[in-house]
Design an enzyme around this catalytic site. Sequence first.
Site, PDB file in Angstrom:
ATOM      1  N   GLU A  76       0.741   5.771   0.335  1.00  0.00           N
ATOM      2  CA  GLU A  76       0.086   6.806   0.921  1.00  0.00           C
ATOM      3  C   GLU A  76       1.154   8.408  -0.014  1.00  0.00           C
ATOM      4  O   GLU A  76       1.933   8.065  -0.383  1.00  0.00           O
ATOM      5  CB  GLU A  76       0.298   7.278   2.246  1.00  0.00           C
ATOM      6  CG  GLU A  76      -0.177   6.313   2.573  1.00  0.00           C
ATOM      7  CD  GLU A  76      -1.893   6.459   2.531  1.00  0.00           C
ATOM      8  OE1 GLU A  76      -2.572   7.298   2.102  1.00  0.00           O
ATOM      9  OE2 GLU A  76      -2.550   4.975   3.242  1.00  0.00           O
TER      10      GLU A  76
ATOM     11  N   ASP B 218       1.199  -0.963  -0.169  1.00  0.00           N
ATOM     12  CA  ASP B 218       0.347   0.042   0.138  1.00  0.00           C
ATOM     13  C   ASP B 218       0.716   1.350   0.116  1.00  0.00           C
ATOM     14  O   ASP B 218       1.996   0.950   0.604  1.00  0.00           O
ATOM     15  CB  ASP B 218      -1.069   0.151   1.439  1.00  0.00           C
ATOM     16  CG  ASP B 218      -1.700   1.295   1.128  1.00  0.00           C
ATOM     17  OD1 ASP B 218      -2.770   1.218   0.820  1.00  0.00           O
ATOM     18  OD2 ASP B 218      -2.184   1.990   2.180  1.00  0.00           O
TER      19      ASP B 218
ATOM     20  N   ASP C 239      -2.193  -0.769   6.457  1.00  0.00           N
ATOM     21  CA  ASP C 239      -4.083  -0.533   6.062  1.00  0.00           C
ATOM     22  C   ASP C 239      -3.474  -2.209   5.305  1.00  0.00           C
ATOM     23  O   ASP C 239      -3.730  -2.980   4.695  1.00  0.00           O
ATOM     24  CB  ASP C 239      -3.368   0.098   4.452  1.00  0.00           C
ATOM     25  CG  ASP C 239      -4.262   1.521   5.176  1.00  0.00           C
ATOM     26  OD1 ASP C 239      -5.327   1.506   6.418  1.00  0.00           O
ATOM     27  OD2 ASP C 239      -4.337   2.440   4.460  1.00  0.00           O
TER      28      ASP C 239
ATOM     29  N   HIS D 254      -5.838   6.943   7.692  1.00  0.00           N
ATOM     30  CA  HIS D 254      -4.927   5.811   5.966  1.00  0.00           C
ATOM     31  C   HIS D 254      -3.488   5.476   6.583  1.00  0.00           C
ATOM     32  O   HIS D 254      -2.756   6.906   7.131  1.00  0.00           O
ATOM     33  CB  HIS D 254      -4.800   6.656   5.239  1.00  0.00           C
ATOM     34  CG  HIS D 254      -6.616   6.459   4.221  1.00  0.00           C
ATOM     35  ND1 HIS D 254      -7.233   5.483   3.450  1.00  0.00           N
ATOM     36  CD2 HIS D 254      -7.762   6.320   4.905  1.00  0.00           C
ATOM     37  CE1 HIS D 254      -7.898   5.727   2.887  1.00  0.00           C
ATOM     38  NE2 HIS D 254      -8.776   6.032   3.906  1.00  0.00           N
TER      39      HIS D 254
ATOM     40  N   HIS E  38      -4.329  10.675   5.662  1.00  0.00           N
ATOM     41  CA  HIS E  38      -3.130  10.281   6.134  1.00  0.00           C
ATOM     42  C   HIS E  38      -2.583  10.909   7.176  1.00  0.00           C
ATOM     43  O   HIS E  38      -1.853  10.069   8.261  1.00  0.00           O
ATOM     44  CB  HIS E  38      -1.828   9.994   5.116  1.00  0.00           C
ATOM     45  CG  HIS E  38      -1.834  10.971   4.536  1.00  0.00           C
ATOM     46  ND1 HIS E  38      -1.025  11.844   4.568  1.00  0.00           N
ATOM     47  CD2 HIS E  38      -1.687  10.997   3.189  1.00  0.00           C
ATOM     48  CE1 HIS E  38      -0.140  12.659   4.328  1.00  0.00           C
ATOM     49  NE2 HIS E  38      -1.056  11.712   2.629  1.00  0.00           N
TER      50      HIS E  38
END
Length: 227
Positions: free
Chosen positions: A9, A7, A154, A149, A57
């Site tokens: 950001e 994942d 995640d 997030h 985030h």
Amino acid sequence: MREVVLDTETTGLDPLAGNRVVEIGCIELVNLVATGRSLQLYLNPEMPMPAGAQEVHGLTDEFLADKPLFADKVDELLEFLGDAQLVIHNAQFDLGFLNAELNRLGRPKLSNAYVDTVSMARRKFPGQRASLDSLCDRFGIDNTKRTKHGALLDSELLAEVYLELSGGRQRDLGLAPEMAAAGVPGAAVQTLTLRPPRPHAASAAELAAHADFLKTISEPLWLKVEA
């Protein structure tokens, strides 16, 4: 089979508009079991953090100011990924950003095979929401720590979701390494006990009934000979 749940950001939604990666989180799986290996990278995006992205985030300019550049960590990332199949939620988004970062450095795009868990969820639950939070709710996965997030958190949640989408909790995803280290039987490798195969041979009565049924069919195709 080695897989890496991944994942990212970012500073925004579009890498082609100059948005950058600010965090990468990776979890290693082997045969759908977490090995305990992970990678988390915070990266200086070389641009101010837009307010909207920070709201998602929580990563601020101050926090990222002393973090390394993507160029400083690209080899570490590629080494961790290796040739593993990637497991990504909305894969085109994350791959688009990572490939844009690689392109800035003159590096080739990622060539790893990948699984998009959004597509998996939509095939399995058509018409239902396929967000990570929705899937955690559906499968009873605790996501209460996900107030913002975060790429590594995640990835951890997605690893559990992926296990469920792949067939359920036949394996103890999070506890397998600890259980194996403690000598718990079956923690590292599961042994399945298969039941004996069922007999499928027709009985004499069934064969006779079938023969009688065939007599009722006029001009059966299997008796015709091609000219």
